[in-house]
Design an enzyme around this catalytic site. Structure first.
Site, PDB file in Angstrom:
ATOM      1  N   HIS A  72      -4.747   3.140 -11.120  1.00 38.91           N
ATOM      2  CA  HIS A  72      -5.537   3.829 -12.229  1.00 38.91           C
ATOM      3  C   HIS A  72      -5.746   5.162 -11.530  1.00 38.91           C
ATOM      4  CE1 HIS A  72      -8.868   1.604 -10.602  1.00 38.91           C
ATOM      5  NE2 HIS A  72      -9.630   2.702 -10.914  1.00 38.91           N
ATOM      6  N   HIS A 131      -8.624   8.466 -12.758  1.00 36.17           N
ATOM      7  CA  HIS A 131      -9.753   8.784 -13.347  1.00 36.17           C
ATOM      8  C   HIS A 131      -9.624  10.321 -13.737  1.00 36.17           C
ATOM      9  CE1 HIS A 131     -12.216   5.592 -12.014  1.00 36.17           C
ATOM     10  NE2 HIS A 131     -11.595   5.473 -10.977  1.00 36.17           N
TER      11      HIS A 131
END
Length: 145
Positions: A107, A109
């Site tokens: 992932h 950010h």
């Protein structure tokens, strides 16, 4: 957890992708989901994850999936900038526990930054409510076009 190991299909992002845990969505297509971080380091903190990959980190993701994810990261960053007018935007991605990773599903950010606001620590910010996150998600989504 190290950089290498088996993918845990019960990690929180996998559960969000399966709809077992709610998320405040900013963007979704067949390959990528962007949603508000419930422990935001700053107002408007968005997470971007691959939907079809079980890569734990950037070392494991398929090149075509990475290209799809990073294009959405770019689009989300543009939406964050247009909607929230921060002084800057930090884009980060952690690999392995020693690298700061806390959830082992690849992932990114997207974190808006303001010169006069301190950044909360990664994984140490207070939990936000859906009522706080939904208006931000709507503003960012609208600014993405």
């Amino acid at each position: 957890m190290s950089l290498h190991g088996a993918y845990d299909p019960d990690n929180v992002f996998a559960r969000i992708l399966r709809g077992e845990i709610p998320a405040t969505k900013v963007w979704e297509d067949d390959h990528v989901l962007a949603f508000m971080d419930v422990f935001p380091q700053s107002e408007g903190h968005v997470l971007v994850v691959a939907k079809g990959s079980t890569a734990r980190n950037i070392l494991e993701i398929e090149a075509d999936e990475l290209a799809r994810v990073t294009e959405v990261v770019r689009r989300v960053a543009i939406g964050v900038e247009k909607a929230l007018k921060p002084d800057g935007v930090t884009i980060s991605q952690f690999n392995g526990e020693a690298g700061g990773q806390t959830i082992f599903h690849l992932h990114f950010h997207v974190v808006p930054r303001w010169a006069d606001r301190p950044l909360k620590g990664h994984g140490h910010a207070p939990m936000a409510t859906p009522e706080q996150l939904q208006p931000l998600a709507e503003r960012i989504r609208a600014a993405m076009g």
